[in-house]
Design an enzyme around this catalytic site. Structure first.
Site, mmCIF file in Angstrom:
data_model
loop_
_atom_site.group_PDB
_atom_site.id
_atom_site.type_symbol
_atom_site.label_atom_id
_atom_site.label_comp_id
_atom_site.label_asym_id
_atom_site.label_seq_id
_atom_site.Cartn_x
_atom_site.Cartn_y
_atom_site.Cartn_z
ATOM 1 N N HIS A 156 0.820 -1.220 0.000
ATOM 2 C CA HIS A 156 0.000 0.000 0.000
ATOM 3 C C HIS A 156 0.851 1.266 0.000
ATOM 4 O O HIS A 156 0.342 2.343 -0.286
ATOM 5 C CB HIS A 156 -0.920 0.005 1.218
ATOM 6 C CG HIS A 156 -2.018 -1.007 1.116
ATOM 7 N ND1 HIS A 156 -3.322 -0.680 0.864
ATOM 8 C CD2 HIS A 156 -1.988 -2.368 1.187
ATOM 9 C CE1 HIS A 156 -4.062 -1.777 0.803
ATOM 10 N NE2 HIS A 156 -3.278 -2.812 1.007
ATOM 11 N N ASP A 216 3.329 9.467 -0.620
ATOM 12 C CA ASP A 216 2.145 8.701 -0.233
ATOM 13 C C ASP A 216 1.910 7.613 -1.274
ATOM 14 O O ASP A 216 1.979 7.893 -2.475
ATOM 15 C CB ASP A 216 0.913 9.640 -0.200
ATOM 16 C CG ASP A 216 -0.071 9.293 0.906
ATOM 17 O OD1 ASP A 216 -0.170 8.107 1.259
ATOM 18 O OD2 ASP A 216 -0.744 10.220 1.405
HETATM 19 C C1 GDG Z 1 -2.214 3.852 3.467
HETATM 20 C C2 GDG Z 1 -1.200 4.509 2.524
HETATM 21 C C3 GDG Z 1 -2.902 4.414 0.705
HETATM 22 C C4 GDG Z 1 -8.839 9.991 8.181
HETATM 23 N N1 GDG Z 1 -9.310 10.691 9.217
HETATM 24 C C5 GDG Z 1 -10.479 10.142 9.543
HETATM 25 C C6 GDG Z 1 -10.730 9.069 8.691
HETATM 26 N N2 GDG Z 1 -9.688 8.989 7.869
HETATM 27 C C7 GDG Z 1 -9.614 8.019 6.777
HETATM 28 C C8 GDG Z 1 -9.684 8.725 5.436
HETATM 29 C C9 GDG Z 1 -9.088 7.675 4.522
HETATM 30 C C10 GDG Z 1 -8.083 7.004 5.439
HETATM 31 O O1 GDG Z 1 -8.403 7.330 6.780
HETATM 32 C C11 GDG Z 1 -6.675 7.479 5.168
HETATM 33 O O2 GDG Z 1 -6.241 6.891 3.989
HETATM 34 P P1 GDG Z 1 -5.027 7.438 3.160
HETATM 35 O O3 GDG Z 1 -4.964 6.699 1.883
HETATM 36 O O4 GDG Z 1 -5.236 8.913 2.962
HETATM 37 O O5 GDG Z 1 -3.717 7.264 4.046
HETATM 38 P P2 GDG Z 1 -3.048 6.074 4.964
HETATM 39 O O6 GDG Z 1 -3.801 5.856 6.199
HETATM 40 O O7 GDG Z 1 -1.635 6.493 5.150
HETATM 41 O O8 GDG Z 1 -3.154 4.758 4.049
HETATM 42 C C12 GDG Z 1 -1.927 5.320 1.466
HETATM 43 C C13 GDG Z 1 -3.764 3.623 1.656
HETATM 44 O O9 GDG Z 1 -2.997 2.940 2.650
HETATM 45 C C14 GDG Z 1 -4.594 2.583 0.913
HETATM 46 O O10 GDG Z 1 -3.790 1.774 0.104
HETATM 47 O O11 GDG Z 1 -3.735 5.230 -0.104
HETATM 48 O O12 GDG Z 1 -1.019 5.884 0.550
HETATM 49 O O13 GDG Z 1 -0.296 5.344 3.246
HETATM 50 O O14 GDG Z 1 -10.052 6.741 4.125
HETATM 51 O O15 GDG Z 1 -11.013 9.079 5.162
HETATM 52 N N3 GDG Z 1 -11.815 8.290 8.763
HETATM 53 C C15 GDG Z 1 -12.745 8.596 9.706
HETATM 54 N N4 GDG Z 1 -12.569 9.637 10.579
HETATM 55 C C16 GDG Z 1 -11.477 10.439 10.525
HETATM 56 O O16 GDG Z 1 -11.363 11.385 11.294
HETATM 57 N N5 GDG Z 1 -13.864 7.860 9.792
#
Ligand code: GDG
Length: 469
Positions: free
Chosen positions: A163, A371
């Site tokens: 990821h 990212d």
């Molecule tokens: C890893 C990789 C890759 C955030 N704050 C809240 C909340 N979130 C949710 C977001 C989103 C998720 O968390 C974060 O996903 P990201 O993709 O932005 O980042 P990582 O956590 O670092 O994820 C990344 C991912 O895996 C998938 O392959 O895209 O590059 O680093 O869904 O909405 N959700 C809730 N409350 C919050 O306050 N419910």
């Protein structure tokens, strides 16, 4: 394909560090969000860490079920939590794979702990496997899991998806155990990456460091094994997010925010509190926006939601402190008695509430320094209304930027450049906003989380069909 093979009943077995059960699933964390979306539809078995740390007997996995989906969860001991999770996974692999050699901390005991947990998980999962299961292992925590299954004589077809970014050979070779780690990846049959550049870095490593080669059919050969490697950019459950954006919770949060905004334009950022997300640079860019374009004073408001994660890792305490200092000084400098420019909130919101907040924000500000993909960028797009859509300002170093024609692409290290892009978004005419959004929406809706799962599993099945039985 034989008749028997065509009619066999396949089960999907997903293995990842954390298993997100039902309600607690949707807190910050891209992987858990995506996997839950995938498994809710297909059913199957999800195995991994329960999230609990305890020093009693660790024993067998705890089994439970919700509808078609079964869970097998394991606890970690305190030492495993320190060495495997806080240690090698999150103080070594995470910073290194995000190009932060300066924050990478290598400790052989942590590495041994990482291997032990991978082995223990493999020994717990192997007896649960049925003949026709497709096994899909996720992320940097479990690189060595497949190799242990092979040692135990498991012949199943094994898929692995990374990821996070796969770093350039110059970066990964700073890790003393890089060779053992990449060799372990060759225990899988299919390795998936988020972007072409991750696949390129991996291929470069294989050819330049591992003495391997690319075969005519594109497969990679090294260490006496052949694997398939491909690009499978992860997506979001876009339909669902559009529904969330129209939910009651979304309306309530959107309306509350609009009351506070009183006609001002909102900028929104949503990130796990992590140094890879470029938050200090983002805060500075907002500060630069107010200085370079003073007409925005009193007329915009930046809402940054950043729920803490990995709070036992020291580097995460540091970034939190830095952000508290920065947000205090930006507000101290620019606030009026009736205007707070920056709202920085370190608690989580429901997915529905987030969708409502995305929908009313004129700018979705997504500026990670590195990212794998970044799901927030896609969620922001999915949540917009077609009548009055906002603008996505997106870092070129997010995997999401590879297919984001309608976004304003920025270099997050270029503080003034990011400020200029925000200004461009703030004054952008409605027609241009609509045009850009439509391009982004088409991509996000088409290449959603189901398309990601289907694309990866289609190739995994193909590999499986060729497996001698
Ligand atoms: C890893 C990789 C890759 C955030 N704050 C809240 C909340 N979130 C949710 C977001 C989103 C998720 O968390 C974060 O996903 P990201 O993709 O932005 O980042 P990582 O956590 O670092 O994820 C990344 C991912 O895996 C998938 O392959 O895209 O590059 O680093 O869904 O909405 N959700 C809730 N409350 C919050 O306050 N419910």
């Amino acid at each position: 394909m034989s008749r028997a093979r065509a009619t066999r009943r396949e089960r999907l077995v997903v293995v990842s560090n954390r298993v997100a059960r039902g309600g607690n699933a949707a807190r910050a964390g891209g992987l858990a969000v995506a996997l839950l979306d995938v498994l809710k539809r297909s059913g199957g078995l999800w195995a991994g860490w329960s999230g609990n740390v305890q020093d009693g007997a660790l024993g067998k996995p705890r089994m439970s079920a919700q509808g078609d989906l079964s869970f097998a969860t394991l606890d970690l001991s305190q030492a495993e939590y320190e060495e495997y999770y806080n240690g090698f996974a999150n103080r070594t692999l995470w910073p290194l794979f995000h190009y932060r050699i300066d924050l990478t901390n290598f400790d052989r005991d942590h590495y041994q702990g990482y291997l032990r947990v991978n082995q223990r998980f493999a020994h717990a999962v192997a007896p649960l496997l049925g003949d026709d299961d497709l096994v899909w292992v996720h992320d940097y925590h479990l690189i060595a899991f497949g190799e242990e299954l092979r040692r135990m004589g498991v012949h199943h077809t094994l898929g692995f998806f990374l990821h996070i970014p796969f770093p350039a050979p110059e970066v990964i070779t700073t890790l003393p155990v890089h060779e053992v780690l990449v060799r372990a990846l060759f225990a899988y049959d299919l390795i998936g990456f988020q972007t072409e550049s991750d696949l390129r870095s991996f291929t470069d490593y294989v050819t330049s460091e591992a003495g391997g080669r690319v075969l005519e059919d594109g497969r990679l050969e090294a260490y006496g094994r052949v694997v398939r490697a491909g690009v499978y950019p992860i997506g979001v459950d876009a339909e669902n997010i559009r529904r969330f954006a129209r939910s009651r919770d979304a309306h309530t949060h959107g309306a509350r925010m609009e009351r506070v905004l009183a006609g001002r334009l909102a900028i929104i950022g949503v990130d796990r509190l992590d140094y890879s997300k470029g938050l200090p640079e983002r805060f500075r860019a907002f500060d630069a926006l107010l200085r370079r374009y003073p007409e925005n004073r009193g007329r915009i408001s930046f809402l940054q939601i950043a729920p803490p994660s990995r709070t036992d890792v020291p580097e995460y305490k540091d970034i939190r402190q830095e952000l508290e200092g920065l947000s205090g000084s930006i507000n101290g400098e620019h606030s009026e008695f009736d205007w707070t420019p920056l709202r920085y909130i370190t608690r989580g919101f429901s997915r529905q509430a987030l969708a409502g907040l995305y929908r009313i924000a004129r700018i979705g500000l997504v500026t990670p320094l590195r990212d794998g993909m970044n799901l927030v960028a896609k969620e922001y797009v999915a949540a917009q209304s077609g009548h009055n859509p906002g603008v996505l300002v997106l870092s070129r170093f997010a995997g999401a930027a590879h297919r984001a024609d309608g976004a304003l692409i920025v270099n997050p290290y270029d503080i003034q450049g990011v400020a200029d892009a925000m200004q461009k978004a703030l004054v952008m005419p409605l027609d241009e906003r609509r045009e850009r959004w439509r391009a982004l929406r088409d991509e996000v809706m088409t290449n959603d989380v189901n398309a990601w799962r289907d694309a990866f599993l289609a190739v995994l099945r193909e590999v499986d069909a060729r497996r001698p039985r």
